[in-house]
Design a protein around this motif. Structure first.
Motif, PDB file in Angstrom:
ATOM      1  N   GLY A 126       6.532   8.467 -23.186  1.00  0.00           N
ATOM      2  CA  GLY A 126       5.347   7.738 -23.650  1.00  0.00           C
ATOM      3  C   GLY A 126       4.228   7.642 -22.636  1.00  0.00           C
ATOM      4  N   GLY A 127       4.430   8.234 -21.462  1.00  0.00           N
ATOM      5  CA  GLY A 127       3.346   8.236 -20.480  1.00  0.00           C
ATOM      6  C   GLY A 127       3.276   6.974 -19.648  1.00  0.00           C
ATOM      7  N   PRO A 128       2.265   6.870 -18.810  1.00  0.00           N
ATOM      8  CA  PRO A 128       2.224   5.812 -17.796  1.00  0.00           C
ATOM      9  C   PRO A 128       1.697   4.464 -18.278  1.00  0.00           C
ATOM     10  N   GLU A 129       1.027   4.402 -19.439  1.00  0.00           N
ATOM     11  CA  GLU A 129       0.378   3.151 -19.850  1.00  0.00           C
ATOM     12  C   GLU A 129       1.286   2.321 -20.753  1.00  0.00           C
ATOM     13  N   ALA A 130       1.636   1.116 -20.271  1.00  0.00           N
ATOM     14  CA  ALA A 130       2.573   0.270 -21.017  1.00  0.00           C
ATOM     15  C   ALA A 130       2.006  -0.167 -22.367  1.00  0.00           C
ATOM     16  N   GLY A 131       0.714  -0.445 -22.406  1.00  0.00           N
ATOM     17  CA  GLY A 131       0.136  -0.989 -23.638  1.00  0.00           C
ATOM     18  C   GLY A 131      -0.426   0.063 -24.567  1.00  0.00           C
ATOM     19  N   ALA A 132      -0.157   1.349 -24.282  1.00  0.00           N
ATOM     20  CA  ALA A 132      -0.796   2.416 -25.070  1.00  0.00           C
ATOM     21  C   ALA A 132       0.078   2.914 -26.206  1.00  0.00           C
ATOM     22  N   SER A 133       1.217   2.276 -26.392  1.00  0.00           N
ATOM     23  CA  SER A 133       2.161   2.676 -27.448  1.00  0.00           C
ATOM     24  C   SER A 133       2.501   4.163 -27.356  1.00  0.00           C
ATOM     25  N   GLY A 134       2.485   4.701 -26.157  1.00  0.00           N
ATOM     26  CA  GLY A 134       2.883   6.101 -25.974  1.00  0.00           C
ATOM     27  C   GLY A 134       1.823   7.092 -26.397  1.00  0.00           C
ATOM     28  N   ARG A 135       0.598   6.635 -26.715  1.00  0.00           N
ATOM     29  CA  ARG A 135      -0.468   7.533 -27.189  1.00  0.00           C
ATOM     30  C   ARG A 135      -1.542   7.633 -26.108  1.00  0.00           C
ATOM     31  N   THR A 136      -1.281   8.440 -25.086  1.00  0.00           N
ATOM     32  CA  THR A 136      -2.215   8.552 -23.964  1.00  0.00           C
ATOM     33  C   THR A 136      -2.691   9.999 -23.812  1.00  0.00           C
ATOM     34  N   VAL A 137      -3.989  10.107 -23.524  1.00  0.00           N
ATOM     35  CA  VAL A 137      -4.584  11.420 -23.254  1.00  0.00           C
ATOM     36  C   VAL A 137      -5.187  11.345 -21.856  1.00  0.00           C
ATOM     37  N   ILE A 138      -4.747  12.249 -20.950  1.00  0.00           N
ATOM     38  CA  ILE A 138      -5.290  12.247 -19.586  1.00  0.00           C
ATOM     39  C   ILE A 138      -6.220  13.462 -19.448  1.00  0.00           C
ATOM     40  N   VAL A 139      -7.464  13.129 -19.107  1.00  0.00           N
ATOM     41  CA  VAL A 139      -8.462  14.212 -18.987  1.00  0.00           C
ATOM     42  C   VAL A 139      -9.089  14.133 -17.602  1.00  0.00           C
ATOM     43  N   PRO A 140      -9.751  15.217 -17.148  1.00  0.00           N
ATOM     44  CA  PRO A 140     -10.448  15.149 -15.860  1.00  0.00           C
ATOM     45  C   PRO A 140     -11.558  14.094 -15.899  1.00  0.00           C
ATOM     46  N   LEU A 141     -11.834  13.485 -14.737  1.00  0.00           N
ATOM     47  CA  LEU A 141     -12.786  12.372 -14.654  1.00  0.00           C
ATOM     48  C   LEU A 141     -14.164  12.740 -15.205  1.00  0.00           C
ATOM     49  N   ASP A 142     -14.631  13.951 -14.878  1.00  0.00           N
ATOM     50  CA  ASP A 142     -15.971  14.350 -15.329  1.00  0.00           C
ATOM     51  C   ASP A 142     -16.030  14.438 -16.854  1.00  0.00           C
ATOM     52  N   VAL A 143     -14.919  14.871 -17.458  1.00  0.00           N
ATOM     53  CA  VAL A 143     -14.876  14.970 -18.921  1.00  0.00           C
ATOM     54  C   VAL A 143     -14.964  13.561 -19.526  1.00  0.00           C
ATOM     55  N   ALA A 144     -14.225  12.614 -18.937  1.00  0.00           N
ATOM     56  CA  ALA A 144     -14.251  11.236 -19.452  1.00  0.00           C
ATOM     57  C   ALA A 144     -15.647  10.649 -19.310  1.00  0.00           C
ATOM     58  N   ARG A 145     -16.278  10.969 -18.213  1.00  0.00           N
ATOM     59  CA  ARG A 145     -17.638  10.442 -18.013  1.00  0.00           C
ATOM     60  C   ARG A 145     -18.593  11.037 -19.050  1.00  0.00           C
ATOM     61  N   ALA A 146     -18.363  12.296 -19.380  1.00  0.00           N
ATOM     62  CA  ALA A 146     -19.218  12.933 -20.382  1.00  0.00           C
ATOM     63  C   ALA A 146     -19.015  12.290 -21.752  1.00  0.00           C
ATOM     64  N   VAL A 147     -17.767  11.920 -22.050  1.00  0.00           N
ATOM     65  CA  VAL A 147     -17.468  11.349 -23.371  1.00  0.00           C
ATOM     66  C   VAL A 147     -17.970   9.918 -23.474  1.00  0.00           C
ATOM     67  N   PHE A 148     -17.650   9.115 -22.465  1.00  0.00           N
ATOM     68  CA  PHE A 148     -17.907   7.674 -22.574  1.00  0.00           C
ATOM     69  C   PHE A 148     -19.183   7.213 -21.866  1.00  0.00           C
ATOM     70  N   ALA A 149     -19.717   8.048 -21.031  1.00  0.00           N
ATOM     71  CA  ALA A 149     -20.926   7.728 -20.269  1.00  0.00           C
ATOM     72  C   ALA A 149     -20.845   6.357 -19.591  1.00  0.00           C
ATOM     73  N   PRO A 150     -19.765   6.083 -18.871  1.00  0.00           N
ATOM     74  CA  PRO A 150     -19.689   4.781 -18.212  1.00  0.00           C
ATOM     75  C   PRO A 150     -20.509   4.759 -16.922  1.00  0.00           C
ATOM     76  N   ASN A 151     -20.863   3.548 -16.504  1.00  0.00           N
ATOM     77  CA  ASN A 151     -21.585   3.432 -15.246  1.00  0.00           C
ATOM     78  C   ASN A 151     -20.656   3.648 -14.061  1.00  0.00           C
ATOM     79  N   GLY A 152     -19.441   3.132 -14.186  1.00  0.00           N
ATOM     80  CA  GLY A 152     -18.520   3.237 -13.059  1.00  0.00           C
ATOM     81  C   GLY A 152     -17.112   3.526 -13.513  1.00  0.00           C
TER      82      GLY A 152
END
Lengths: 250, 835
Positions: free
Chosen positions: B177-203
């Motif tokens: 189920g991956g590393p996240e306890a609260g994710a119900s085993g549904r986790t997707v790990i992507v490169p940081l730059d890809v996540a920034r492109a998707v979510f456009a977070p400040n930090g």
């Protein structure tokens, strides 16, 4: 006058481990209304077993017991219970009082069991009457542990006669008592017989107790060996009985 | 034959009594072993979960604010001496394109620097390869997600975010189920730059840190504190995270622990009674043994060996019971705590402790009867009855000693973190139970007399004899009654606590949510997405109120906060003010610069209307808010109640980007038609709509799961008490065989004899119910006071009282069945010969 209680050819066998013991071997007798009968014999002679059969506490192996004209040897449990409640009274060697009930409550127990209130009406009067009969006035509210042994047994006698049973059956009622106290109990029993025409069947191995009876049946090895008629006497001296027993080698 | 063998034969001579006691011990030891094992297994599960969460990282720096930790802060962390690895991570919940927009269909996306992340979080791949580059549109997904959605290596996923959906290719599949306890085993790990492109977070959401050998966590933490001065953050070591997880299960573990102690306590009643009865019954034999030359020590050992035998068999059987219970309890705890790691199974150390405790409690309970037996003088035993008052005194003194022992065991079994907070309350509960037990011999007589009055009209003789038989051995009846009272008290107290919790949860939501329907988003929705307008446009919707939940830092402590529209709350009549003017306070919220605090926070922080709080925002300038009002209850958020702020402050200085909850109120009578339309609109916007009743129902259901577990354990205590009733009534019949024979001889019918015993059980049950309910209410008041819920709004738990009454009467009547059967079958001739 017809007999109030009859036994016809009674036998009683018990299984004792792998062996069978024959406690009674064909006993027949008759008890007349108002009679004071003593069943006398040594320990293990079968006299207590005979008393239990006569009072409907147990059933014979063979033979029959006729009580007031009715065969009681094959009664159902409910019928036997009703007979004990209404027609017979028992006094045992151990006083067998209910420790948590006081004198009045112990005496009224047969009424209470029958669903009647011993504190009311006729039942209350009868309780008072028997308390006077066994000379326990003033001790009505005492519990058994506040009474002497003689007093406890007198309560047991009062409880047995309070329902005015047809027959009072007493199994070694003086067995646990000293000479004087035993005498008080026998006096009380005799008074009920004399004053109320109470039929009494007394089981004892003590000639002094048997001497209160009108008639004595001597039992040995499950059989009636001798019948001794003493007649109704104000004097309860055991001497005539002892002489008679000696005469027949008992 | 040695005395030991004779002792064993005496145990075997009373098979029913010994069996019932063994079952009582087995249940107590079973619950204890399950409770201890659960604690041990939970610790293992927590360690495993922490390992999955932080991997080899020594420290985790998490952002306090929604905008995350800035790149500057991450760079500062890199420059701290002793920091060798810095793994910055962005974490977001979102949906994959083509997957239904419900919470169940959501995934957790982790944006990571592949090199640093994999250094601190070694992953086990069941297929494919790990992420290679920070900018490659690739993904590792969990095996469970792959299985549920049919993804394989090479599949393409499209991640939805603030910007345009971004497609990524699955390159590797992580085991389980991956590393996240609260994710119900549904986790997707992507490169940081890809996540920034998707979510456009400040930090970034957090930074996991690996330290050089020899650098301590404390040293690194103090250096980080010197460097990170511009943004609020939370620093946690694996030990801190484990402590947090442990705290989340502490309440359940604590409650199970003290219920186990109570069951053992009730079991101790049964043992004291059984051994005591045996000693009383065998007094003559003991006297005979003494007359034949047995020493006091031999007699003492003779009694203890019998008890020890019962304890040994009961404890061994208890381990089997414990295994079954551990599976049941662990299933509930797992469901409640959300642990992926299994918590079932027994722990060897716990088994050994439970076995020893079972044995020791049994032997300890037998101590007083053993001493009493050893003091029996040969002549006294042959002649006089035992001194009942001395027996009673001895039993009560010993009972107190056994209770003290159980308390010590309970404190040993108590989760160490909770000793200071929970132990006092549990001790108070124990004191109430002890006082109830010790006073029951004195209350029993008068109460039985009162309760017997109506019964005497139905069964006069049976009632009189039954009531009188209690006086035969008051301490024995009192111990039986005490066990019944404790079992029933637990039913009432737990029922009351559950009812109050449900009532508070239901009222809480209704009091603070300005809507009939709650629409939630897994991400903050900025106002410019016009979601509020879309929802308000649904026919039959009267109002839509946006709410955002987030964390704030006050005096270095994390607090829950929520941004709300004051005017909406004013119009809808939500929130109950205990301090401050309602209209003024809500208007002040919308004007900015003010906050409304829940009473619990006001009490904790010592805040009053007009006070000011200063919130650290990491911008260098703290946000100063004036307390405009204090409310009885506020919006639930995180682990508690939120401090309410206005949207101007939330969107401005605090930096909230949007609402994650919309409270929707329907026009009167329009709910039936508007609800389906609203839910349909919500689905198209990737939102989840839930009626308030459903949320209340879910809360009630969750509470029901917790209290259902506790109720089951309370019923075990009641079962042990019922075994005690069978034992006591059975002994009562045995002691009265001659008496019953006499009653039968003078005309009592079999059914009357049977009714007499049932009436005895009934009176015991009635007295137990009255006392149990009274004690239960006292214990409940203690428990509610501990949680601050004992106030004027608490209503009496009538359903629990009714349940306790039903259980009390049913258990005592059922328990009296067998003894009544024995009484009705007493042979008159044998009974009159019986000694």
């Amino acid at each position: 006058m017809p007999a109030i209680l009859e036994a016809h050819d009674l036998t009683k066998r018990f299984a004792l481990g792998s062996t069978e013991v024959e406690a009674l071997r064909g006993v027949s007798l008759e008890v007349q209304a108002g009679e004071f009968l003593a069943l006398m014999g040594p320990s293990g002679s079968g006299k207590s077993t005979l008393l239990q059969l006569l009072g409907g506490l147990d059933r014979p192996t063979t033979g029959s017991v006729v009580f007031e004209g009715r065969d009681i040897s094959r009664l159902s449990d409910d019928e036997a219970t009703r007979l004990r409640r209404e027609r017979t009274g028992f006094v045992f060697q151990a006083f067998n009082l209910i420790p948590l009930l006081n004198v009045r409550e112990n005496i009224a127990l047969p009424f209470t069991i029958a669903g009647n209130d011993g504190n009311r009406g006729e039942y209350r009067d009868r309780v008072r009457e028997v308390i006077a009969l066994v000379e326990l006035n003033g001790k009505e509210n005492n519990r058994p542990d506040q009474l002497s042994q003689g007093e406890q047994q007198r309560v047991a006698v009062a409880r047995a006669v309070v329902t005015r049973p047809s027959v009072l059956l007493a199994d070694e009622p003086t067995g646990n008592l000293d000479y004087t106290t035993g005498g008080e109990i026998l006096d009380a029993l005799w008074r009920t017989c004399e004053q109320s025409a109470q039929t009494i069947v007394l089981v004892t191995h003590d000639a002094r107790a048997a001497a209160y009876a009108d008639r004595v049946l001597v039992i040995r090895d499950g059989r009636i060996r001798e019948e001794i008629t003493l007649g109704r006497r104000a004097d309860h001296s055991a001497a005539p009985l002892i002489a008679r027993l000696a005469q027949i080698g008992l | 034959m040695g005395l030991t063998r004779l002792s064993a034969r005496i145990v075997a001579a009373r098979p029913l009594r010994s069996f019932l006691t063994i079952i009582g011990v087995a249940l107590g030891v079973g619950v204890l072993s399950a409770s201890l094992s659960l604690g041990a297994r939970l610790d293992e599960a927590i360690s495993r979960t922490v390992r999955d969460l932080v991997g080899n990282a020594d420290l985790r720096v998490s952002s306090f604010l929604e905008r995350g930790l800035s790149d500057a802060t991450v760079d500062e962390i890199r420059t701290v001496d002793g920091v060798t690895v810095v793994a910055a991570t962005v974490e977001r919940r979102t949906f994959l394109a083509g997957v239904p927009g419900t919470t169940a269909g959501a995934v957790t996306v982790l944006g990571v620097d592949p090199t640093a992340y994999l250094e601190l979080h070694p992953v086990v791949l069941v297929a494919g390869a790990p992420l290679a580059r920070i900018d490659e549109p690739s993904a590792m997904i969990t095996e469970r997600l792959a299985a549920s959605a049919g993804y394989v290596v090479g599949s393409e996923l499209t991640i939805q975010g603030a910007g345009a959906p971004v497609p990524v290719r699955v390159v590797g599949i992580i085991e389980g189920g991956g590393p996240e306890a609260g994710a119900s085993g549904r986790t997707v790990i992507v490169p940081l730059d890809v996540a920034r492109a998707v979510f456009a977070p400040n930090g970034v959401t957090r930074v996991d840190i690996g330290l050089a050998p020899g650098v301590t966590v404390a040293t690194a933490a103090s250096m980080l504190a010197e460097r990170i001065t511009t943004e609020p953050y939370v620093l946690a070591s694996p030990a801190d995270i484990a402590a947090g997880l442990r705290a989340s299960t502490a309440d359940v573990r604590t409650t199970i622990g003290w219920l186990a102690a109570i069951i053992l306590f009730v079991g101790a009643f049964l043992i004291i009674n059984t051994v005591s009865m045996t000693v009383g019954e065998r007094a003559r034999e003991v006297g005979l043994l003494r007359a034949a030359g047995a020493t006091r020590g031999q007699i003492f050992g003779f009694v203890l060996v019998g008890a020890g035998l019962i304890g040994l068999i009961g404890s061994a059987l208890g381990l089997a019971v414990g295994f079954g219970l551990s599976v049941l309890v662990a299933g509930s705890v797992r469901a409640l705590s959300g642990f992926a790691a299994p918590v079932e199974g027994l722990d060897v150390a716990s088994l050994v402790i439970a076995l020893i405790v079972g044995l020791v409690v049994t032997v300890a309970a037998a101590f007083e009867p053993a001493i009493r037996a050893s003091r029996i003088a040969p002549v006294e035993a042959m002649r006089a009855p035992l001194d009942v008052s001395a027996v009673r005194r001895g039993r009560l003194i010993w009972l107190t000693a056994v209770l003290a022992f159980v308390v010590i065991i309970a404190l040993i079994a108590w989760p160490p973190t909770e000793v200071s907070s929970g132990a006092g309350g549990a001790l108070a509960v124990y004191v109430v139970l002890l006082v109830a037990t010790l006073t029951s011999p004195f209350i029993l007589g008068p109460l039985a007399r009162i309760i017997g009055i109506p019964l005497s009209y139905l069964v006069r003789l049976e009632e009189r004899l039954a009531r009188g038989s209690f006086a035969r051995d008051r301490s024995r009846t009192a111990l039986t009654l005490g066990a019944l009272v404790i079992g029933l008290a637990m039913v009432v107290a737990l029922g009351w606590t559950a009812q109050a919790a449900r009532q508070r949860a239901t009222e809480w939501l209704a009091d603070v949510v300005p809507g009939d329907e709650v629409v939630t988003s897994i991400r903050p929705i900025p106002a410019d997405e016009r979601v509020r307008e879309a929802l308000a446009g649904v026919a039959g919707v009267r109002s839509v109120s946006p709410i955002a939940t987030f964390d704030l830092a006050l005096k270095g402590v994390r607090i829950d906060a929520a941004a709300v529209v004051g005017a909406d709350f004013l119009e809808d009549g939500r929130l109950t003010f205990t301090e401050g003017d309602r209209a003024t306070a809500l208007a002040a919220l919308d004007a900015g610069g003010s906050a409304i605090v829940p009473a619990s926070a006001a009490d904790r922080l010592g805040l009053r209307v007009g006070d000011h709080i200063s919130l650290a925002l990491g911008t260098g300038t703290p946000l100063d808010l004036r307390i405009a009002g204090v409310v009885e209850r506020s919006i639930p958020s995180g682990g508690g109640e939120a401090i309410l702020v206005g949207w101007p402050d939330a969107l401005g200085p605090i930096g909230v980007t949007g609402a994650n909850v919309f409270a929707v109120r329907f026009e009167p009578g329009a709910a039936g038609t508007a609800r389906p339309a609203l839910e349909s609109t919500a689905r198209t916007l990737a939102l989840e709509a839930n009626p308030l009743e459903r949320i209340q129902g879910a809360v009630t259901e969750a509470l029901g799961r917790v209290f259902g577990l506790f109720d089951a354990l309370a019923l075990i205590a009641l079962l042990v008490a019922a075994l005690g009733i069978v034992n006591t009534l059975g002994m009562g019949v045995l002691e009265r065989v001659r008496e019953i024979g006499l009653l039968r001889a003078i005309g009592m019918s079999r059914s009357q004899a049977s009714r007499m015993v049932v009436t005895e059980g009934l009176i015991l049950g009635l007295v137990g119910t009255v006392l149990g309910v009274a004690v239960g209410l006292m214990v409940g008041a203690v428990l509610l006071s501990m949680s601050g819920a004992f106030d004027g709004s608490v209503t009496l738990p009538w359903s629990s009282i009714a349940a306790a009454a039903g259980l009390g009467l049913a258990s005592s009547v059922v328990a009296s069945y067998y003894p009544s059967l024995v009484a009705s079958r007493v042979s008159i001739v044998r009974a009159l010969k019986f000694n």
